[in-house]
Design a protein around this motif. Structure first.
Motif, PDB file in Angstrom:
ATOM      1  N   GLU A  13      14.319-122.581 -58.064  1.00 25.67           N
ATOM      2  CA  GLU A  13      14.325-121.551 -59.620  1.00 25.67           C
ATOM      3  C   GLU A  13      14.160-121.046 -58.916  1.00 25.67           C
ATOM      4  N   ASP A  14      14.140-119.643 -59.806  1.00 24.20           N
ATOM      5  CA  ASP A  14      15.040-118.528 -59.643  1.00 24.20           C
ATOM      6  C   ASP A  14      13.505-118.005 -58.870  1.00 24.20           C
ATOM      7  N   GLU A  15      13.329-117.363 -58.205  1.00 28.03           N
ATOM      8  CA  GLU A  15      12.057-116.664 -57.342  1.00 28.03           C
ATOM      9  C   GLU A  15      11.463-115.918 -58.036  1.00 28.03           C
ATOM     10  N   SER A  16      12.096-115.065 -58.721  1.00 27.50           N
ATOM     11  CA  SER A  16      12.069-113.580 -59.616  1.00 27.50           C
ATOM     12  C   SER A  16      11.470-114.393 -60.566  1.00 27.50           C
ATOM     13  N   GLU A  17      11.331-115.525 -61.460  1.00 26.29           N
ATOM     14  CA  GLU A  17      11.269-115.747 -62.500  1.00 26.29           C
ATOM     15  C   GLU A  17      10.079-116.692 -63.317  1.00 26.29           C
ATOM     16  N   ILE A  18       9.448-116.410 -63.927  1.00 25.86           N
ATOM     17  CA  ILE A  18       7.913-117.413 -64.144  1.00 25.86           C
ATOM     18  C   ILE A  18       8.263-118.555 -64.960  1.00 25.86           C
ATOM     19  N   ARG A  19       9.620-118.167 -64.972  1.00 26.05           N
ATOM     20  CA  ARG A  19       9.547-119.341 -65.907  1.00 26.05           C
ATOM     21  C   ARG A  19       9.984-120.919 -65.580  1.00 26.05           C
ATOM     22  N   GLN A  86      15.929-132.712 -71.967  1.00 23.48           N
ATOM     23  CA  GLN A  86      15.711-133.282 -70.753  1.00 23.48           C
ATOM     24  C   GLN A  86      16.376-132.006 -70.161  1.00 23.48           C
ATOM     25  N   PRO A  87      15.358-132.303 -68.238  1.00 20.55           N
ATOM     26  CA  PRO A  87      15.523-130.350 -67.718  1.00 20.55           C
ATOM     27  C   PRO A  87      16.682-130.027 -68.523  1.00 20.55           C
ATOM     28  N   PRO A  88      17.009-128.900 -68.105  1.00 23.19           N
ATOM     29  CA  PRO A  88      18.399-128.468 -68.659  1.00 23.19           C
ATOM     30  C   PRO A  88      19.423-128.437 -67.145  1.00 23.19           C
ATOM     31  N   THR A  89      20.634-128.731 -67.333  1.00 19.94           N
ATOM     32  CA  THR A  89      21.049-128.140 -65.979  1.00 19.94           C
ATOM     33  C   THR A  89      20.712-126.952 -65.307  1.00 19.94           C
ATOM     34  N   GLU A  90      21.517-127.143 -64.148  1.00 17.48           N
ATOM     35  CA  GLU A  90      21.145-125.314 -63.309  1.00 17.48           C
ATOM     36  C   GLU A  90      22.281-124.623 -64.011  1.00 17.48           C
ATOM     37  N   ALA A  91      22.671-124.022 -64.816  1.00 20.36           N
ATOM     38  CA  ALA A  91      23.854-123.768 -65.779  1.00 20.36           C
ATOM     39  C   ALA A  91      23.185-123.130 -66.784  1.00 20.36           C
ATOM     40  N   GLU A  92      22.515-124.023 -67.648  1.00 20.36           N
ATOM     41  CA  GLU A  92      21.995-123.864 -68.580  1.00 20.36           C
ATOM     42  C   GLU A  92      20.468-122.695 -68.212  1.00 20.36           C
ATOM     43  N   TYR A  93      19.475-123.660 -67.166  1.00 24.34           N
ATOM     44  CA  TYR A  93      18.585-123.109 -66.923  1.00 24.34           C
ATOM     45  C   TYR A  93      18.844-121.506 -66.621  1.00 24.34           C
ATOM     46  N   ARG A  94      19.770-121.277 -65.928  1.00 25.16           N
ATOM     47  CA  ARG A  94      20.179-119.750 -65.071  1.00 25.16           C
ATOM     48  C   ARG A  94      20.453-118.804 -67.227  1.00 25.16           C
ATOM     49  N   ARG A  95      21.170-119.379 -67.925  1.00 30.42           N
ATOM     50  CA  ARG A  95      21.683-119.109 -68.966  1.00 30.42           C
ATOM     51  C   ARG A  95      20.326-118.632 -69.776  1.00 30.42           C
ATOM     52  N   LEU A  96      19.305-119.642 -69.750  1.00 30.20           N
ATOM     53  CA  LEU A  96      18.065-119.256 -70.343  1.00 30.20           C
ATOM     54  C   LEU A  96      17.506-118.275 -69.589  1.00 30.20           C
ATOM     55  N   ILE A  97      17.529-117.860 -68.509  1.00 30.96           N
ATOM     56  CA  ILE A  97      16.632-117.052 -68.071  1.00 30.96           C
ATOM     57  C   ILE A  97      17.472-115.545 -68.081  1.00 30.96           C
ATOM     58  N   GLU A  98      18.403-115.808 -68.752  1.00 29.91           N
ATOM     59  CA  GLU A  98      18.516-114.241 -68.300  1.00 29.91           C
ATOM     60  C   GLU A  98      18.281-114.025 -70.190  1.00 29.91           C
ATOM     61  N   ASP A  99      18.632-114.726 -71.064  1.00 25.93           N
ATOM     62  CA  ASP A  99      18.633-114.369 -72.222  1.00 25.93           C
ATOM     63  C   ASP A  99      17.101-113.272 -72.508  1.00 25.93           C
TER      64      ASP A  99
END
Length: 99
Positions: A13-19, A86-99
């Motif tokens: 997970e992204d350490e700076s992200e709360i999600r 299902q869990p998003p792929t890593e690329a989808e997860y990174r895109r979600l937390i950037e939005d």
């Protein structure tokens, strides 16, 4: 239950992200209806969409009001990961937390 760190679908997970990524499995209940979903753990809780194991109760059933009340509580946590069963792929997860 949780996704194994040995799984090809697992990522940090992204350490700076709360999600966190939703790598935990939960069982869900709304009235007499049962299901399961992927979810996060810890203080900031989010859930993927629910995989229902049985149909929605009839609106004429005595359980329908309870079902609707409890469904609102369950659906409240399907926000950040809405549309994901299902869990998003890593690329989808990174895109979600950037939005």
């Amino acid at each position: 239950w949780t996704l194994s760190e040995d799984s090809p679908d697992w990522y940090e997970e992204d350490e700076s992200e709360i999600r966190d990524p939703p790598f935990h499995l939960q069982f869900v209940r709304a009235g007499s209806r049962r299901g399961w979903s992927w979810c996060t753990s810890g203080y900031n809780y989010f859930s993927c969409e629910i995989h229902w194991l049985d149909p929605e109760p009839s609106c004429e059933s005595g359980d329908y009001g309870t079902y609707l009340d409890e469904l609102q509580g369950v659906e409240h946590f399907v926000d950040f990961y809405r549309g994901y069963y299902q869990p998003p792929t890593e690329a989808e997860y990174r895109r979600l937390i950037e939005d």
